[in-house]
Design an enzyme around this catalytic site. Structure first.
Site, PDB file in Angstrom:
ATOM      1  N   ARG A 106       0.826  -1.197   0.000  1.00 12.21           N
ATOM      2  CA  ARG A 106       0.000   0.000   0.000  1.00 12.21           C
ATOM      3  C   ARG A 106       0.865   1.254   0.000  1.00 12.21           C
ATOM      4  O   ARG A 106       0.489   2.269  -0.591  1.00 12.21           O
ATOM      5  CB  ARG A 106      -0.938  -0.005   1.203  1.00 12.21           C
ATOM      6  CG  ARG A 106      -1.887   1.181   1.222  1.00 12.21           C
ATOM      7  CD  ARG A 106      -2.912   1.121   2.339  1.00 12.21           C
ATOM      8  NE  ARG A 106      -4.029   0.258   1.996  1.00 12.21           N
ATOM      9  CZ  ARG A 106      -4.379  -0.806   2.685  1.00 12.21           C
ATOM     10  NH1 ARG A 106      -3.689  -1.146   3.757  1.00 12.21           N
ATOM     11  NH2 ARG A 106      -5.419  -1.532   2.329  1.00 12.21           N
ATOM     12  N   ALA A 107       2.025   1.207   0.642  1.00 11.42           N
ATOM     13  CA  ALA A 107       2.897   2.383   0.681  1.00 11.42           C
ATOM     14  C   ALA A 107       3.330   2.772  -0.729  1.00 11.42           C
ATOM     15  O   ALA A 107       3.334   3.965  -1.084  1.00 11.42           O
ATOM     16  CB  ALA A 107       4.116   2.095   1.551  1.00 11.42           C
TER      17      ALA A 107
END
Length: 670
Positions: free
Chosen positions: A284-285
């Site tokens: 997700r980062a």
């Protein structure tokens, strides 16, 4: 009425905020790309967190919505419309409306957040109708939660589910509803009040750390602007209106440019490298960093993401995702500095010196000799402790994250607030778990009331009502909530705690527990025993700062009156239960379990065990024994025996740590 009142509130101009450029940028990037993923604002009190969030609403362009739809569906995207809008075969009537900004208070109930049965429609028309909650009102808008870290866990679970799926699925009270819930999640919090659950923390695309300014001129400017706003809000807003218009025009231009912003391949590689170096969990980062960099590029008027865009926004994306490197991870510098391994014969010799071979099995004489040595060592330790009367104040060890400590749920309704133990509550705040016919307050259970009245409708006169409800049909809700506890620390401060600087590690464990107690809203107290008596260092209080001060000044020295410490703890608990019977105690005993001073004639350790057994029978209390003995070849196990007598949970300091607990589980699975 409540929502219209909020819309009429005179807001401090967003452009007039001083010294919070990073916070303003994070919020403006969400104005450029509403689907960026949300922003978490962490900082101390009085740093304009709430003011900035509420001022953001004026920076957002109006949206087009379907007329008459409670979820204000997008007329240009029928795939994300609610069931009623999709079933409408006619042409939609649309209108322009401001972006909804919905506040979810910490005290919000689950019914208000997800929606519930429309009781008025059920009684008057006899039909099941859904009354949308805050999630429905927030569709295509912003959900703002002040002090989001204090929100109840079950409300957090609802928000996580809605944010992840983009839908709110309601299956309750005889109704089944699904409606869209696309929103920007904006949360503010003070880190001193406790952190967020990792599942919720990772949902935020950006995280901004804010702090009070230290520059004197900047602080003076903030005071002047605030005083000017409070003395004449209209004039102050008029003064800053040109700057507001410039920001709004820049947001509109950036929105138009955003779809055309290109992402070169080398930027993907750069983003992947930054996230890998930060040891960010999952992917997700990486995704959030691409979105944020594109929004920043559009805000700056770039046609493609530049390296400067990525580097400037990366700290906001990785601030809450950055993790410590694993123990086996090595940097290139560490790899270059590694020493060559010794020859095989030398390494074998060193290993034999560090780990002497165990005695061969069946050697009875050697086993008896080891037991004698163990007994002699224990006697020597006790004699050294008895002769050591000098008091020494040790420093506090490094605090650490501890495993979760909770109480078993009980049937008694308790008052109070907090975040540790789940219990029944007689207030209207909490999670609705079941209904009851016992009426004690006006917290109506609509679904249960209608079900109770339904079998008797034919025999009752309707009088124009679809459902006739009598007094005997009324049901009330039974709710649960989390409350704080009273945590009493019983600390062994005898001379044996100074051996091998054992007290340093023990103080670090107590400080970690105190930090956890502060976050869970517990009351705390502290009892210490050494010499020939025990004393109450800190009576029950809400001030964890006072407890930390007592911990810093706590000296070590003298004998070990374990029984006196337990008796003193017993007295403190009795007094506490008389004053606050609704707050359940948790007693944390930090000791090696040894005793060499008795309160009366008899053996000290046997006396301490008798007191422990009496405490176990007298109170319904959770006991935790933290063994401070450093484990080695000779371990006496006295603390573990004390835990058995108390009926307590037993752990060492290492097992108290979250990481230590994980290692134990892994070892058991292996």
């Amino acid at each position: 009425m409540e929502r219209s009142t909020k819309q009429r509130r005179v807001l401090y101009p967003f452009a007039a905020l001083a010294g919070q450029e990073e916070l303003q940028l994070g919020l403006l990037l969400h104005a450029v790309n509403p689907r960026l993923g949300g922003i978490l604002i962490r900082g101390e009190k009085g740093t304009a967190k709430s003011t900035a969030v509420r001022g953001l609403a004026e920076m957002l362009p109006d949206i087009q919505a379907v007329a008459g739809c409670p979820y204000h569906c997008d007329p240009e995207d029928k795939s994300k419309a609610c069931a009623d809008c999709r079933s409408d075969e006619g042409e939609w009537q649309t209108f322009a409306m401001p972006v909804p900004v919905i506040d979810i208070p910490v005290s919000a109930t689950e019914d208000r957040v997800v929606g519930s049965l429309d009781f008025e429609q059920a009684i008057k028309a006899g039909r099941r109708a859904f009354l949308p909650g805050l999630l429905g009102e927030a569709n295509r808008g912003i959900i703002y939660i002040d002090e989001i870290n204090l929100l109840d866990d079950h409300i957090v679970d609802v928000l996580l589910d809605a944010a992840g799926s983009g839908l709110n699925v309601v299956e309750r009270e005889g109704i089944s509803i699904t409606h869209p819930t696309e929103f920007i999640l904006v949360g503010t919090m003070n880190p001193e009040e406790g952190d967020l659950r990792p599942q919720l923390l990772d949902r935020f695309a950006l995280c901004v750390e804010v702090a009070g300014l230290t520059d004197r001129e900047a602080r003076v400017e903030i005071i002047k602007r605030r005083e000017a706003f409070e003395s004449d809000p209209a004039a102050f807003r008029q003064e800053w209106q040109p700057e507001q218009d410039k920001l709004r025009a820049k947001v509109v231009a950036a929105r138009k440019l955003l779809p055309a912003v290109a992402v070169p391949d080398k930027r993907y590689e750069m983003i992947s490298r930054l996230c890998t170096e930060a040891y960010a969990a999952g992917h997700r980062a990486d995704i959030m960093l691409v979105r944020a960099a594109a929004a920043l590029a559009a805000w700056r008027g770039h046609q493609a993401i530049t390296g400067e865009d990525v580097l400037d926004i990366a700290p906001l994306v990785l601030a809450h995702r950055r993790r410590e490197p694993p123990e086996d991870a090595e940097t290139p510098q560490q790899q270059q500095q590694e020493q060559p391994e010794p020859p095989e014969d030398q390494s074998d010799e060193l290993e034999q010196q560090d780990n002497p071979p165990p005695p061969p099995p069946g050697n009875q004489q050697q086993e008896e000799q080891q037991q004698d040595n163990k007994d002699d060592k224990e006697d020597n330790d006790n004699n050294q402790e008895a002769s050591s009367s000098a008091e020494v104040v040790f420093a506090i060890g490094k605090p650490f994250a501890i495993k979760r400590i909770t109480m078993d749920k009980d049937r008694q309704a308790r008052r109070g607030s907090g975040r540790r133990s789940r219990t029944k509550t007689d207030s209207s705040v909490g999670r609705y778990v079941k209904s009851t016919c016992h009426r004690e307050r006006d917290d109506l259970a609509i679904d249960a009331t209608i079900r109770a009245a339904a079998p008797f409708q034919r025999s009752r006169k309707s009088n124009g009502m679809a459902v006739v409800i009598e007094t005997s049909d009324i049901r009330e809700k039974v709710r649960e909530k989390r409350i704080g506890n009273f945590m009493l620390f019983v600390v062994d401060a005898s001379g044996s705690m100074g051996a091998k600087q054992r007290m340093i590690e023990t103080k670090g464990a107590i400080l970690s527990l105190l930090q956890d107690a502060y976050q869970k809203r517990d009351r705390v107290g502290m009892v210490a025993f050494k010499g020939d008596h025990a004393e109450v260092l800190l009576p029950p209080t809400n001030s964890v700062e006072m407890a930390q001060k007592c911990l810093v000044e706590l000296p070590v020295g003298g004998k070990t009156p374990l029984a006196a410490g337990l008796v003193k703890a017993q007295k403190v608990i009795r007094q506490h239960l008389q004053r606050s019977p609704h707050m359940r105690p948790i007693v944390v005993i930090l000791s090696d379990g040894k005793a060499n001073v008795a309160m009366a004639d008899g053996k000290p350790l046997a006396e301490a065990h008798r007191v422990a057994e009496n405490m176990r029978e007298e109170f319904d209390i959770k006991y935790i024994v933290v063994d401070t003995e450093q484990k080695g070849l000779l371990s006496f196990g006295k603390a573990q025996e004390l835990a058995v007598r108390l009926g307590a949970e037993y752990c060492t300091i290492d097992q108290l740590k979250v990481d230590g607990l994980v290692d134990i589980v892994r070892g058991a699975l292996a």
